[in-house]
Scaffold this active site. Structure first.
Site, PDB file in Angstrom:
ATOM      1  N   HIS A 138       1.648   7.656  -6.830  1.00 17.56           N
ATOM      2  CA  HIS A 138       3.025   7.274  -6.908  1.00 17.56           C
ATOM      3  C   HIS A 138       3.845   8.419  -7.415  1.00 17.56           C
ATOM      4  CE1 HIS A 138       6.472   4.830  -7.737  1.00 17.56           C
ATOM      5  NE2 HIS A 138       5.925   4.023  -6.880  1.00 17.56           N
ATOM      6  N   LYS A 543      14.613  -2.419   1.734  1.00 17.85           N
ATOM      7  CA  LYS A 543      15.553  -1.326   1.978  1.00 17.85           C
ATOM      8  C   LYS A 543      16.358  -1.602   3.257  1.00 17.85           C
ATOM      9  CE  LYS A 543      15.136   3.342   3.264  1.00 17.85           C
ATOM     10  NZ  LYS A 543      14.338   3.592   4.341  1.00 17.85           N
TER      11      LYS A 543
END
Length: 876
Positions: A138, A543
């Protein structure tokens, strides 16, 4: 301040005091005084003093360049230490009942008894329990491995200091040790200087296994076994494997050109090396423990005529593991490996160890068998010979590119231009054919060759070493068949799970149709042996359409997939790609799992755990045990006491909420002409791209707008300036719209009776609590052109209106009323996050004035980004 969190507060102030000593020693009294002034002003400004807020802003604006980094680091470290004290508090003996997860498993068992669930059904559900956590790298996990090791040690010190009977000298020694660790952390480089390579990321993942899960998993299974014994009268079978780990680090090549087939091969060797290394430590410990002489005939046969039979068997394993390490070392260096028997399969460990276990029980030494030996047996089941199973992930168009190039070479047209039906006919034909498809003399382009080489690496491995092959941006049945064909062509000798990932709104809505089409193909039905894995994408759908709309699309897709697989008698495993943030599906695990559709956890849980969330949920053995307890209880509860089927009027209203919120979200993100310039100016988005945060680029396409940004930088940027826009935009507006249309009573009913809906609202409350409109306004004024101010103002007004709408439906007076600990924990950190935000705005202002950014300012900026991420917790 209330007495409630006294133990936590005293740890926070002790760690803060020790950090102060370190800062004084490193930078002198003057800097420490400045940090203290800023902290106190931040506290009073938070409490509502405008005068102190202005003083705080001036204090930060007047800092000379050379003080920016140490001041930013001070607050960043305060936050790391606060996070640690808080994480420790949840497992400490002083933990309040509403903070510590009450014993989730025991609570569940009493719930099951009250609901008259039979012990037979419970035992069956336990046998089928399957928790697979997939560790993923990440970019926002800014903590380096160095820091993670120090965190574990700091926790050990806190634990020692808590003992009531600790002697004065022991306390003194432990406090000195704490101060040394804090000083070591201060003087280490918090931030990576170069981008981590995919190999670094994989090593980070292995460090989590070694420091936490290696102890945590057997510990959880031991506790779980005792609870089962108490409730059902029978424990967990020795060979049960309710928990296992997979990983994307080194296997996820979607949009990451640095993950090549060579890297994947190297990571798989490293993973086996780490497993052998950890088992060797276990075996050495067992050699020192198992000095017993009495044994069964089976063990006698394995041991030969040695006086200490158990040790004799363990020493054979020690040799096997030593040879394995030597051989893997040679392979990683590209040398010829010595020709010795090495560990390739977990049974090589399991069989002799299990024989020892049975023998000890048979000879009246069960108490010894059930100690370290049992832990090692549990590890062999959980980690196998490979430590973690590696997933491969690749974007769907990379596979169709291979087939296009190939069909053009063969002179049969361009695969990409064919209709879906023609593609399927071609693929099924080739999959059923006995002859190879790839011509010997064909020289594909480097990109195509890379995809083929990756499939060859898969074919070289054992089935146990691999998880699934995930196809991102999967849209059609041919996307799935194409991967099966490429694996077949590479000579893959086993059936690998090929898992389509549906991630945009349209793809989620069409997922059922795609799977129905696949199941109607005879070859496919025969090949998958009634088992199918499908991955639900959280980040890209949010998104694309905003959280409310994406959440409903995910729920509906899961429901439809469960239904179609049930009809076809196919076992479905849903794989959840949820990240740490709310915009990416990150509700607290227990609530999130119970808010899924009925029957969606029948095939167990497979979920990605990302960088910084790995640290919060799994970073310490005791914390990992808590997390596994929550996962296990939630899955058992969802399967034995399924949530209600939503009423038709709830569904109808959800459709409205989804449509209105999607439109409201897109009107801003796509419809506002100033939106992209505003986003770029008011957040550190452009600067984030330059930071060495993860091994993959921040954009899929370097020139595009918002749609080409990866979901992680998109959310991460907004959480930095405290507007956290993607995590709430559209949702509250849709709720207010429904209230205006007369649906308040229905919304309240959904909130009371439908876990899916109440979890959504709970997530929104947490986001609203973390937002800071005043701070977002400060970024606007410091960083954006005046012409963009009205847009920021409109968004903040919308946020305030949304909060009112949500509180109205929930009948609450203020945010997070039902989660006082969550709200307290955010409050505790805000005092340190606010100055970091102001520092960041100041740094962005200064660096944007310069042609060439000075390394000094760049480092300070990176520290603020890391610190705010630590303070906001679920960041990206």
């Amino acid at each position: 301040m209330n007495e409630k969190y006294a133990a936590l507060k005293s740890n926070v102030s002790m760690l803060g005091h020790l950090l102060g000593n370190t800062i004084r020693d490193a930078h002198g009294e003057e800097l420490l005084a400045k940090v203290e002034t800023i902290r106190k002003l931040s506290k009073t400004a938070r409490a509502g003093s405008d005068e102190d807020r202005n003083a705080l802003i001036e204090e930060i604006k007047s800092l000379p360049d050379d003080q920016l980094t140490p001041v930013a680091r001070a607050f960043s470290q305060f936050l790391n230490l606060t996070n640690m004290a808080e994480q420790y508090h949840t497992i400490s003996r002083h933990c309040e009942a509403h903070v510590c997860e009450p014993d989730a498993i025991s609570t569940l068992f009493s719930k099951l008894s009250q609901s008259n669930v039979s012990k037979l059904d419970t035992a069956q559900a336990v046998r089928e329990l399957n928790i697979e956590l997939v560790l993923t790298a990440h970019p926002t996990e800014i903590a380096r491995r160095t820091m993670i090791n120090k965190l574990v040690k700091i926790n050990e010190c806190l634990s020692k200091l808590e003992l009531g009977d600790i002697s004065f000298s022991e306390r003194d020694k432990t406090e000195r040790r704490l101060e040394q660790l804090i000083a070591q952390a201060w003087h280490s480089d918090v931030i990576r200087q170069e981008r981590p390579t995919p190999l670094d990321e994989a090593k980070w993942g292995f460090a989590v296994v070694e420091n936490s899960l290696w102890q945590g998993i057997p510990e959880f299974l031991r506790e779980f076994d005792q609870r089962l014994e108490g409730h059902l009268g029978e424990g967990l079978p020795i060979d049960a494997r309710p928990v296992h780990m997979s990983s994307w680090m080194g296997g996820d090549r979607d949009g990451n050109p640095f993950v090549t087939h060579k890297i994947t091969r190297e990571v798989m060797l490293l993973s086996r090396w780490k497993a052998a290394d950890l088992y060797l430590k276990d075996i050495n410990e067992l050699i020192s423990e198992l000095s017993m002489v009495k044994c069964t005939d089976e063990v006698r046969e394995l041991a030969g005529d040695q006086h200490e039979p158990y040790r004799a068997i363990l020493k054979q394993l020690r040799t096997l593991l030593g040879d394995t390490l030597e051989s893997l070392d040679a392979q990683m260096k590209g040398e010829l490996a010595p020709n010795k028997v090495i560990l390739t399969d977990a049974d090589q460990l399991w069989n002799p160890l299990y024989a020892c276990y049975q023998s000890l029980h048979a000879c009246g030494m069960g108490i010894i068998a059930d100690g370290s030996l049992l832990d090692t047996l549990r590890r062999v089941k959980a980690f196998g010979a490979h430590l973690v199973r590696l997933d491969i992930r690749q974007e769907s168009t990379r596979h169709s590119d291979v087939l296009s190039e190939l069909t053009r070479y063969l002179g049969i047209g361009d695969y990409d231009q064919w209709s879906e039906q023609d593609k399927i006919s071609f693929l099924v034909n080739e999959l059923s054919s006995k002859r190879p498809l790839l011509p010997r003399k064909w020289e594909p382009s480097p990109e195509v060759q890379e995809v083929i080489d990756t499939c060859k690496v898969v074919a070289e491995q054992s089935k146990e070493a691999l998880g699934s092959y995930v196809i991102s941006m999967a849209r059609t049945a041919s996307d799935v068949l194409a991967v099966h064909l490429l694996l077949q062509e590479a000579g893959c000798p086993f059936r690998m799970d090929v898992c389509p990932l549906f991630e945009t709104l349209d793809d989620l809505n069409r997922s059922k149709e795609v799977m129905e089409q696949l199941f109607s193909i005879d070859w496919y039905r025969g090949f998958i042996q009634n088992h199918q894995m499908v991955m639900i994408g959280y980040s890209d759908s949010a998104k694309d359409a905003g959280v409310m709309s994406a959440g409903w699309a995910q729920y509906s897709a899961m429901e439809a997939l469960v239904e179609v697989c049930e009809k076809e008698s196919i076992e479905l495993t849903l794989f959840h790609g949820r990240g740490g943030t709310i915009g990416r599906g990150g509700a607290p695990a227990h609530a999130a799992l119970l808010s899924q559709p009925p029957k969606s956890l029948k095939g167990g849980l497979r979920v990605t755990e990302q960088g910084e969330m790995i640290r919060f949920k799994l970073g310490l053995p005791e914390v990992a045990v808590n997390s596994f307890n929550l996962y296990a209880s939630a899955i058992l509860e969802a399967n034995l006491l399924p949530p209600p089927e939503p009423k038709q009027e709830w569904r109808d209203l959800m459709e409205v909420l989804s449509e209105v919120s999607c439109e409201a979200y897109r009107n801003v993100v796509r419809g506002e002409k100033d939106f992209v310039p505003y986003f770029r100016a008011a957040t550190p988005e452009l600067e984030l791209g330059k930071l060495p945060l993860g091994s993959r680029p921040a954009k899929r396409n370097p020139n595009g707008g918002v749609e080409s940004l990866r979901a992680i930088p998109w959310i991460f940027s907004w959480s930095q300036n405290r507007l956290v826009l993607p995590a709430w935009l559209g949702a509250g507006e849709a709720i207010q719209y429904s209230i205006d249309k007369g649906h308040q009573a229905l919304l309240e009913e959904m909130c009371r009776e439908w876990p899916f809906f109440s979890t959504r609202l709970g997530m929104l409350e947490m986001v609203y609590t973390k937002c800071n409109p005043q701070m977002s306004e400060y970024y606007d004024q410091r960083l954006t052109d005046k012409s963009l101010w009205p847009l920021g103002e409109r968004l903040r007004n919308q946020l305030q209106a949304d909060i009112k709408a949500v509180l109205n439906v929930e009948n609450n007076d203020h945010l997070m009323e039902r989660d006082p600990w969550g709200s307290e924990s955010i409050r505790l950190r805000n005092i340190y996050v606010d100055p970091l935000n102001m520092l960041q705005a100041e740094l962005l202002f200064r660096t944007r004035q310069q042609e060439e950014t000075s390394p000094e300012l760049e480092e300070a900026l990176m520290v603020t980004i890391a610190g705010i991420a630590a303070g906001m917790r679920n960041t990206g």
